[in-house]
Write a protein that holds these residues in place. Sequence first.
Motif, short mmCIF file in Angstrom:
data_model
loop_
_atom_site.label_atom_id
_atom_site.label_comp_id
_atom_site.label_asym_id
_atom_site.label_seq_id
_atom_site.Cartn_x
_atom_site.Cartn_y
_atom_site.Cartn_z
N LEU A 138 -102.08 39.34 8.51
CA LEU A 138 -100.86 40.37 8.37
C LEU A 138 -99.67 39.75 8.31
CD1 LEU A 138 -102.38 43.15 10.86
CD2 LEU A 138 -102.39 43.22 8.35
N VAL A 139 -99.55 38.35 8.98
CA VAL A 139 -98.32 37.66 9.13
C VAL A 139 -98.25 36.87 7.72
CG1 VAL A 139 -97.12 35.76 10.14
CG2 VAL A 139 -98.06 37.60 11.69
N ASP A 140 -99.32 36.36 7.09
CA ASP A 140 -99.28 35.40 6.04
C ASP A 140 -99.22 36.43 4.82
OD1 ASP A 140 -99.39 33.43 7.90
OD2 ASP A 140 -101.32 32.82 7.69
N GLU A 141 -100.01 37.25 4.83
CA GLU A 141 -100.02 38.09 3.46
C GLU A 141 -99.45 39.42 3.46
OE1 GLU A 141 -104.15 38.06 2.94
OE2 GLU A 141 -104.22 35.95 3.65
N GLN A 142 -99.00 39.94 4.52
CA GLN A 142 -98.57 41.43 4.43
C GLN A 142 -97.00 41.73 4.91
OE1 GLN A 142 -100.54 43.78 3.19
NE2 GLN A 142 -102.26 42.84 3.00
N ASP A 143 -96.35 40.41 5.06
CA ASP A 143 -95.12 40.25 5.48
C ASP A 143 -94.61 40.81 6.69
OD1 ASP A 143 -92.59 39.53 4.58
OD2 ASP A 143 -91.84 41.57 4.05
N MET A 144 -95.65 40.84 7.53
CA MET A 144 -95.38 41.41 8.94
C MET A 144 -95.06 40.29 9.93
SD MET A 144 -98.31 44.18 9.68
CE MET A 144 -99.00 45.23 8.41
N THR A 145 -94.58 40.50 10.89
CA THR A 145 -94.02 39.74 12.24
C THR A 145 -94.57 40.26 13.51
OG1 THR A 145 -91.76 39.00 11.19
CG2 THR A 145 -92.42 38.51 13.44
N ILE A 146 -95.56 39.11 14.24
CA ILE A 146 -96.31 40.11 15.37
C ILE A 146 -95.94 39.15 16.65
CG2 ILE A 146 -98.58 40.25 16.32
CD1 ILE A 146 -99.67 40.61 13.24
N ILE A 147 -95.55 39.92 17.63
CA ILE A 147 -95.53 39.40 19.08
C ILE A 147 -96.50 39.80 19.99
CG2 ILE A 147 -94.03 38.99 21.02
CD1 ILE A 147 -91.41 39.78 19.25
N LEU A 148 -97.47 39.03 20.39
CA LEU A 148 -98.46 39.55 21.38
C LEU A 148 -98.34 38.85 22.63
CD1 LEU A 148 -101.40 37.76 21.35
CD2 LEU A 148 -101.03 38.25 18.97
N THR A 149 -98.60 39.40 23.73
CA THR A 149 -98.85 39.00 24.98
C THR A 149 -100.30 38.61 25.32
OG1 THR A 149 -99.32 41.01 26.27
CG2 THR A 149 -96.96 40.17 25.89
N THR A 150 -100.79 37.73 26.07
CA THR A 150 -102.11 37.42 25.93
C THR A 150 -102.30 36.57 27.24
OG1 THR A 150 -104.00 36.58 25.40
CG2 THR A 150 -102.08 35.28 24.76
N HIS A 151 -103.36 36.70 27.98
CA HIS A 151 -103.55 35.79 29.11
C HIS A 151 -104.99 34.79 28.58
CE1 HIS A 151 -102.17 38.71 32.00
NE2 HIS A 151 -101.81 38.07 32.38
#
Length: 230
Positions: free
Chosen positions: A191-204
């Motif tokens: 989605l970031v590379d091909e659909q022009d989105m930016t994603i911020i996620l939290t994770t453990h």
Amino acid sequence: MLEPILRASNITRTFGNGRKSVSALKGINMTIQKNSLVILKGRSGSGKTTLMNILGGLDTPTEGTITFLGQDLAKLSQKETDEFRKKHIGFIFQAFALLPMMSATENVEFGLRIAEKPPKEWDERVTEALEWVGLSKRAKHRPSELSGGEQQRVAIARAIANRPSLILADEPTAELDSKRTLQIMRLFRSLVDEQDMTIILTTHDPSVLQLADHIFELKDGQLLDSEVVS
Ligand SMILES: Nc1ncnc2c1ncn2[C@@H]1O[C@H](COP(=O)(O)OP(=O)(O)OP(=O)(O)O)[C@@H](O)[C@H]1O
Ligand SMILES: [Mg+2]
């Protein structure tokens, strides 16, 4: 060229007041580049959810400013903030916030309705989003008829169906096994590379860190030095 989508300057967030007050964020400065996959990590209670809510305009910082696509969020009225958020930001909450009486399809569709996407696009977008998260076969099921991981994937489908510029995802893979986690992370990557989105996620989950462009670590409400993954 690197272009910031979001900038946080000197953000603090204090809950309550007096002796019971909690300083959840203590002076956060961060810049998020457009078209990047960013991970925010940190122990339980370090302030990840608090920061995500502020980055997306769901909560107001005690001090500091958030600039999103060049717009200072504090300068918008509540109504304008809501409009702005609907148009540009997709949330995946730590608790999935699905509507219990609605099927997977209807939950995703509801997200499109809220975002005021044209009804003629709904069918295609819902089908596509459920396919992306591997849930086409569960489209008619309600949340109570789905596993925790499936519910989490409906919440992901609901956020991505809108094609927002920014997705804020709070522990989006917490309920998923390692195979599904990797699939969802690869989906985020595309989605970031091909659909022009930016994603911020939290994770453990340390196993997903390598798929990020940038990793920020929160400790007791402060950011440690951030890592750029090459
Ligand atoms: N509404 C609130 N009122 C008072 N304190 C709060 C509130 N929300 C969060 N806090 C406190 O702020 C701190 C940061 O909480 P936050 O939920 O941001 O942590 P987190 O990093 O998301 O943790 P987890 O990994 O467990 O989800 C915690 O000490 C929490 O108790
Ligand atoms: Mg949290």
